[in-house]
Design an enzyme around this catalytic site. Structure first.
Site, PDB file in Angstrom:
ATOM      1  N   ARG A   1       0.805  -1.235   0.000  1.00 48.58           N
ATOM      2  CA  ARG A   1       0.000   0.000   0.000  1.00 48.58           C
ATOM      3  C   ARG A   1       0.835   1.281   0.000  1.00 48.58           C
ATOM      4  NH1 ARG A   1      -3.823  -2.916   3.358  1.00 48.58           N
ATOM      5  NH2 ARG A   1      -5.327  -3.799   1.901  1.00 48.58           N
TER       6      ARG A   1
ATOM      7  N   LYS B   1       3.790  10.723 -12.314  1.00 47.07           N
ATOM      8  CA  LYS B   1       2.986   9.809 -13.137  1.00 47.07           C
ATOM      9  C   LYS B   1       3.736   8.490 -13.206  1.00 47.07           C
ATOM     10  CE  LYS B   1       0.175  12.493 -16.305  1.00 47.07           C
ATOM     11  NZ  LYS B   1      -0.057  12.851 -17.717  1.00 47.07           N
TER      12      LYS B   1
ATOM     13  N   GLU C   1      11.031  16.234 -25.607  1.00 41.80           N
ATOM     14  CA  GLU C   1      10.228  16.704 -24.461  1.00 41.80           C
ATOM     15  C   GLU C   1      10.642  18.130 -24.085  1.00 41.80           C
ATOM     16  OE1 GLU C   1       7.618  15.376 -23.190  1.00 41.80           O
ATOM     17  OE2 GLU C   1       7.696  13.236 -23.588  1.00 41.80           O
TER      18      GLU C   1
ATOM     19  N   LYS D   1       7.790  22.151 -16.425  1.00 42.39           N
ATOM     20  CA  LYS D   1       6.910  21.015 -16.131  1.00 42.39           C
ATOM     21  C   LYS D   1       6.279  21.158 -14.739  1.00 42.39           C
ATOM     22  CE  LYS D   1       6.079  16.211 -15.862  1.00 42.39           C
ATOM     23  NZ  LYS D   1       6.277  14.850 -16.175  1.00 42.39           N
TER      24      LYS D   1
ATOM     25  N   GLU E   1      -4.281  15.716 -13.005  1.00 42.89           N
ATOM     26  CA  GLU E   1      -4.864  15.913 -14.338  1.00 42.89           C
ATOM     27  C   GLU E   1      -6.387  15.975 -14.276  1.00 42.89           C
ATOM     28  OE1 GLU E   1      -2.200  14.339 -17.430  1.00 42.89           O
ATOM     29  OE2 GLU E   1      -4.013  13.478 -18.259  1.00 42.89           O
TER      30      GLU E   1
ATOM     31  N   ARG F   1      -2.906  20.090 -16.592  1.00 40.66           N
ATOM     32  CA  ARG F   1      -1.797  19.163 -16.787  1.00 40.66           C
ATOM     33  C   ARG F   1      -1.837  18.511 -18.170  1.00 40.66           C
ATOM     34  NH1 ARG F   1       1.234  15.110 -12.573  1.00 40.66           N
ATOM     35  NH2 ARG F   1       2.771  14.432 -14.110  1.00 40.66           N
TER      36      ARG F   1
ATOM     37  N   ASN G   1       0.584  17.047 -22.488  1.00 44.03           N
ATOM     38  CA  ASN G   1       0.385  15.951 -23.444  1.00 44.03           C
ATOM     39  C   ASN G   1       0.369  16.422 -24.884  1.00 44.03           C
ATOM     40  OD1 ASN G   1       0.162  13.405 -22.144  1.00 44.03           O
ATOM     41  ND2 ASN G   1      -1.611  14.225 -21.086  1.00 44.03           N
TER      42      ASN G   1
ATOM     43  N   HIS H   1       1.288  14.092 -27.748  1.00 43.77           N
ATOM     44  CA  HIS H   1       1.322  12.729 -27.207  1.00 43.77           C
ATOM     45  C   HIS H   1       0.191  11.822 -27.662  1.00 43.77           C
ATOM     46  CE1 HIS H   1       4.635  14.146 -24.843  1.00 43.77           C
ATOM     47  NE2 HIS H   1       4.740  13.006 -24.174  1.00 43.77           N
TER      48      HIS H   1
ATOM     49  N   HIS I   1       1.947   8.451 -28.701  1.00 42.88           N
ATOM     50  CA  HIS I   1       1.691   7.140 -28.092  1.00 42.88           C
ATOM     51  C   HIS I   1       1.160   6.157 -29.136  1.00 42.88           C
ATOM     52  CE1 HIS I   1       1.371   8.841 -23.701  1.00 42.88           C
ATOM     53  NE2 HIS I   1       2.607   8.696 -24.108  1.00 42.88           N
TER      54      HIS I   1
ATOM     55  N   HIS J   1      10.350   6.959 -27.598  1.00 38.37           N
ATOM     56  CA  HIS J   1       9.316   7.918 -27.159  1.00 38.37           C
ATOM     57  C   HIS J   1       9.584   9.341 -27.668  1.00 38.37           C
ATOM     58  CE1 HIS J   1       6.203   9.753 -24.788  1.00 38.37           C
ATOM     59  NE2 HIS J   1       7.073  10.533 -24.188  1.00 38.37           N
TER      60      HIS J   1
HETATM   61  N1  GLY Z   1       4.277  13.512 -19.212  1.00 40.37           N
HETATM   62  C1  GLY Z   1       3.168  14.343 -18.998  1.00 40.37           C
HETATM   63  C2  GLY Z   1       2.886  14.570 -17.542  1.00 40.37           C
HETATM   64  O1  GLY Z   1       3.707  14.251 -16.696  1.00 40.37           O
HETATM   65  O2  GLY Z   1       1.847  15.073 -17.230  1.00 40.37           O
END
Ligand code: GLY
Length: 373
Positions: free
Chosen positions: A124, A146, A188, A234, A244, A249, A253, A256, A260, A272
């Site tokens: 947990r 994330k 990025e 960021k 998000e 947030r 993306n 992306h 993806h 990536h």
């Molecule tokens: N890679 C996008 C984020 O961390 O929100």
């Protein structure tokens, strides 16, 4: 009927520091010995085979005397799976790793996503720190909490928001990265400039040649500035919307939805960052087609991606219909339809709310085909 309210106070703050510099492994050792994360009974280093070979003994030396357990996984995005997570967890359980432990994610994006997800769920939840060893991980995966894994349906579809206790960005690791890996991280970095910071975009335009030389005696300050800008931009965004939920947030993306889908369609052979470079070009052109962005801005973005050595044509082996199908499995999808973060102008993208950002398949198809090799 009776109602008993349950009030939960945050037991601890999720805030943390990102340290950026050189020779930071010594600093990690010092922090652990000074018990700034408490006094864990075990330190579990999760790393991959490449990082282990290159930097494993340096980390062991820096942490000498501490109770270390090391778990080494196979390198590569195709191993960021539930199976790998299970294997890490089984090894930890078999070694008797308890809740008084701290995880150290030592590697690139795959390691930090996986180790963070193990940290989020093992018994947990255990605290973890990240030590990114690639520019890509330093720019993105190692900060922001994330964590997660890919499944057969797509990228990062299972996971958790779970913040590290501290991030150590040591630019010394980048100095021996192959050129492809530096390019991989640059996408990025370009994304951060496009979504938030026009002066940084101009600065990247100005210094394309300096960065393409890799590391020289004279450009170390440029690399440091780049590392700091990535973290500032960021974190400036995700601290407004950690989970998000408000649309803020999602701006991270940009590029992306397509990226993806390209990665998945290539069975993760396309790296990536390279996919993000292509994804930004496609999504900027979609924005132009929708009348939201100016063609000049999309062209400047394409030129910057190219000047940093990233591909600007989608490999012809990737089938357009596969790409479109994969976009619909993206986490941002709603009602089975893909959504896009659209470019407004350089330095600014649209913030998408849950009922916006849909684009007709015909437009996406046309833009993909126009950009295919
Ligand atoms: N890679 C996008 C984020 O961390 O929100």
């Amino acid at each position: 009927m009776k109602s008993v309210p349950v009030y939960l106070l945050p037991v601890e703050s999720n805030s943390y520091e990102v340290l950026i510099g050189s020779n930071l492994l010594q600093r990690v050792g010092q922090d652990l010995r000074q018990q700034i994360f408490g006094n864990p009974g075990n330190y579990v280093v999760i790393t991959d085979e490449h990082v282990q070979k290159k930097w494993g003994s340096a980390l062991q030396q820096a942490l000498a005397g501490l109770p270390l357990h090391q778990i080494v996984i196979a390198a590569g995005e195709q191993h960021k799976t539930r199976a790998t997570k299970e294997s890490i967890e089984d090894q930890m359980l078999q070694s008797g790793i308890g809740r008084d432990s701290l995880i150290i994610a030592f590697g690139g994006g795959v390691v930090s996503d996986l180790a963070g997800y193990v940290a989020a769920t093992y018994q947990r939840g255990l605290p973890y720190i990240t030590i990114p060893t690639t520019l890509l991980a330093a720019a993105d995966a190692s900060i922001g909490g994330k964590t997660g894994v890919n499944t057969n349906m797509g990228k990062n579809l299972i996971g958790a928001f779970y913040q590290p206790r501290r991030v150590y960005i040591d630019i010394g690791f980048w100095q021996t990265l192959p050129k492809l890996q530096l390019q991989n991280g640059m996408a990025e970095t370009i994304k951060h400039a496009v979504i938030k910071d026009l002066p940084f975009f101009r600065w990247l335009e100005k210094h394309a040649e300096d960065f393409s030389a890799g590391f020289t005696n004279t450009n170390l300050e440029l690399w440091k500035k780049l590392a700091c800008k990535n973290v500032e931009i960021k974190s400036g965004i995700f601290q407004l919307d950690e989970r998000e939920q408000s649309g803020q947030r999602e701006r991270l993306n940009f590029g992306h939805t397509i990226a993806h889908a390209l990665e998945k369609a290539s069975n993760y052979k396309l790296l990536h960052g390279l996919a993000v470079g292509l994804g930004m070009i496609v999504e900027a052109e979609i924005s132009v087609k929708l009348g939201i962005a100016r063609p000049k801005d999309a062209e400047r973005l394409r030129a910057l991606v190219k000047n940093y050595g990233l591909p600007v044509r989608i490999p012809h082996q990737l089938k357009v219909e596969d790409i479109i199908t994969h976009t619909k499995h993206d986490k941002k999808s709603r009602h089975g339809e893909a959504r896009y973060v659209l470019l407004a102008k350089l330095g600014q993208v649209g913030q998408i709310a849950s009922d916006q950002g849909f684009v007709e398949d015909a437009i996406v198809r046309q833009v993909i085909l126009n950009n295919q090799a």
